[in-house]
Write a protein that holds these residues in place. Sequence first.
Motif, short mmCIF file in Angstrom:
data_model
loop_
_atom_site.label_atom_id
_atom_site.label_comp_id
_atom_site.label_asym_id
_atom_site.label_seq_id
_atom_site.Cartn_x
_atom_site.Cartn_y
_atom_site.Cartn_z
N ALA A 194 -6.23 7.54 -1.13
CA ALA A 194 -6.29 8.41 -2.30
C ALA A 194 -5.79 7.71 -3.56
O ALA A 194 -6.28 7.98 -4.67
N LEU A 195 -4.83 6.79 -3.41
CA LEU A 195 -4.25 6.11 -4.57
C LEU A 195 -4.87 4.73 -4.84
O LEU A 195 -4.36 3.98 -5.66
N THR A 196 -5.96 4.41 -4.13
CA THR A 196 -6.69 3.17 -4.36
C THR A 196 -8.09 3.52 -4.83
O THR A 196 -8.97 3.83 -4.01
N PRO A 197 -8.34 3.52 -6.14
CA PRO A 197 -9.62 4.02 -6.68
C PRO A 197 -10.85 3.33 -6.08
O PRO A 197 -11.86 3.99 -5.79
N GLU A 198 -10.79 2.00 -5.88
CA GLU A 198 -11.95 1.28 -5.35
C GLU A 198 -12.33 1.75 -3.96
O GLU A 198 -13.52 1.75 -3.59
N LEU A 199 -11.35 2.14 -3.16
CA LEU A 199 -11.62 2.62 -1.81
C LEU A 199 -11.89 4.12 -1.80
O LEU A 199 -12.68 4.60 -0.98
N ARG A 200 -11.23 4.85 -2.67
CA ARG A 200 -11.44 6.30 -2.71
C ARG A 200 -12.88 6.65 -3.03
O ARG A 200 -13.42 7.62 -2.49
N THR A 201 -13.52 5.86 -3.89
CA THR A 201 -14.91 6.15 -4.25
C THR A 201 -15.87 5.92 -3.10
O THR A 201 -17.02 6.38 -3.15
N ARG A 202 -15.44 5.20 -2.07
CA ARG A 202 -16.30 4.94 -0.91
C ARG A 202 -16.31 6.11 0.08
O ARG A 202 -17.16 6.13 0.99
N SER A 282 -7.94 -4.43 -3.93
CA SER A 282 -7.92 -3.04 -3.47
C SER A 282 -7.32 -2.94 -2.07
O SER A 282 -6.55 -2.01 -1.79
N TRP A 283 -7.64 -3.90 -1.19
CA TRP A 283 -7.09 -3.86 0.16
C TRP A 283 -5.59 -4.18 0.14
O TRP A 283 -4.82 -3.63 0.93
N LEU A 284 -5.18 -5.09 -0.75
CA LEU A 284 -3.75 -5.36 -0.88
C LEU A 284 -3.00 -4.11 -1.31
O LEU A 284 -1.94 -3.78 -0.77
N LEU A 320 2.92 -1.78 10.79
CA LEU A 320 1.75 -2.35 11.44
C LEU A 320 0.77 -3.00 10.46
O LEU A 320 0.16 -4.02 10.80
N PRO A 321 0.60 -2.50 9.23
CA PRO A 321 -0.31 -3.20 8.30
C PRO A 321 0.26 -4.49 7.72
O PRO A 321 -0.46 -5.20 7.01
N LEU A 322 1.52 -4.82 7.98
CA LEU A 322 2.16 -5.95 7.33
C LEU A 322 1.46 -7.29 7.59
O LEU A 322 1.24 -8.05 6.64
N PRO A 323 1.12 -7.66 8.84
CA PRO A 323 0.45 -8.95 9.05
C PRO A 323 -0.87 -9.08 8.29
O PRO A 323 -1.15 -10.16 7.74
N VAL A 324 -1.66 -8.02 8.24
CA VAL A 324 -2.91 -8.08 7.48
C VAL A 324 -2.62 -8.30 6.01
O VAL A 324 -3.28 -9.12 5.34
N TYR A 325 -1.63 -7.61 5.50
CA TYR A 325 -1.25 -7.75 4.09
C TYR A 325 -0.83 -9.19 3.77
O TYR A 325 -1.28 -9.79 2.78
N LEU A 326 0.02 -9.77 4.62
CA LEU A 326 0.52 -11.11 4.36
C LEU A 326 -0.56 -12.17 4.51
O LEU A 326 -0.66 -13.10 3.70
N LEU A 327 -1.38 -12.07 5.56
CA LEU A 327 -2.43 -13.07 5.77
C LEU A 327 -3.53 -12.95 4.73
O LEU A 327 -4.17 -13.95 4.39
N LEU A 328 -3.76 -11.76 4.20
CA LEU A 328 -4.71 -11.61 3.10
C LEU A 328 -4.16 -12.31 1.85
O LEU A 328 -4.91 -12.99 1.13
N ARG A 329 -2.89 -12.17 1.59
CA ARG A 329 -2.28 -12.89 0.47
C ARG A 329 -2.36 -14.40 0.68
O ARG A 329 -2.60 -15.16 -0.27
N ALA A 330 -2.17 -14.84 1.92
CA ALA A 330 -2.28 -16.27 2.20
C ALA A 330 -3.69 -16.78 1.94
O ALA A 330 -3.88 -17.88 1.39
N LYS A 331 -4.68 -15.99 2.29
CA LYS A 331 -6.06 -16.39 2.03
C LYS A 331 -6.33 -16.49 0.53
O LYS A 331 -6.98 -17.44 0.07
N LEU A 332 -5.83 -15.54 -0.23
CA LEU A 332 -6.09 -15.52 -1.67
C LEU A 332 -5.28 -16.57 -2.42
O LEU A 332 -5.69 -17.04 -3.48
N ALA A 333 -4.13 -16.96 -1.87
CA ALA A 333 -3.28 -17.94 -2.54
C ALA A 333 -3.68 -19.38 -2.22
O ALA A 333 -3.40 -20.29 -3.00
N TYR A 334 -4.33 -19.57 -1.05
CA TYR A 334 -4.70 -20.93 -0.63
C TYR A 334 -6.18 -20.97 -0.30
O TYR A 334 -6.64 -20.27 0.61
#
Length: 388
Positions: A194-202, A282-284, A320-334
């Motif tokens: 609900a608080l992520t506009p890009e996903l809420r519109t889907r 948006s996923w972050l 439980l969402p923490l590993p996805v959050y961190l590895l997504l940041r790793a992908k975007l940073a490197y």
Amino acid sequence: MDTVPTRKGLWQSLGEPRTFASLVILYCAVHVLVRFLLSPNLNLSEAEQMLLGQSLQPNYRPDQPPLMMWLSWAVLALAQHSRLALFLLRELLVGIALTAYFAAARIVIGDGRRAALSAFFLMATFGMGWLVHIGRFETVLLAAMCALYLWADARALARGSVVDYVVLGLVTGLGVLSSYVFLIFVFAMSVAVALTPELRTRLKLQPLLIAAAIALAIVGLYLAFAWGARVGELAGKPASELRIVSNFLIALVMFALLAIVIFPFLYPRACLPLPDAVQHRSWLRFCKIAMIAALVTGLAAALLFRGADSKEGWIYPVLLPLPVYLLLRAKLAYFDSEARDRKFMGFVILCVVGAITARAVMYETGAKTYRNYVEYLPFARYADSFRQ
């Protein structure tokens, strides 16, 4: 001239579903063997499943819905009350949790290797790498259902077909029957969308209503069969507010402490602010809001129902969402972090080997400092000493 296709190595194929599934099966099989070969004893949770699983009932305990006991009853009935079947059931649920998490991470991260690393990240945590192998069966089922919900929710947001929403409804309904704590995860994920506009519109209203109807039908059917039984009493042992908050925060820190400490050393840029125009923002935002909402809701529920002392699974909906959050940041940073990813995988392997070795050491030492772990007390050795 025809060229012979080269066979991919393990690392090159790490992000492929077949390779990941093979590694998860190996991981779970080793834990089954360790549990089966080291000790013939049942711990309290295993004894409870073995005892109550002798009959099929609409409800077993007032503070816990019956899905785990139904699964135990089915497995024990087929296996003629074999303890090995009970151990296999536990690791099957662990395998389902890891596989569903990998599938969800592939959708969110969009990178097979880092999706695999995010699931392997869980193996390096106390919550998934240790507790689910020795703790209550309801905890394992809760972790599996939360991972399945994360996958079903991400799939519905990414694809949005009617089938995806039907799956989401089924997972939601069965998740509620696994643990009432599961509702914290559903609420937190809903707030995040609900608080992520890009996903809420889907979101699609009609399929979403279908999913809600399916979930309500499953829960309603259970309540109809369990009518007259004591259902939904979540209150735990009396405890002060300070103790509840401190226990909750300690569990929060312990869940993934070692992995979180190691992560900044391997991916330092991933811990810094990312560019504003970065993709997947948006996923972050979704993962971050979901964890914050689950933390606030879980802590409030623990205080309200005095349940923090009696439910070890309260923390799963939060982190439980923490590993996805961190590895997504790793992908975007490197752009290319293969060397760092290899080091992280080596760290995970060390944690896995350490957990398995610790279980063997605990049994061989008689679990002298871990008297609560009844399965690691060598009663056969005690009996021989008494005979002598």
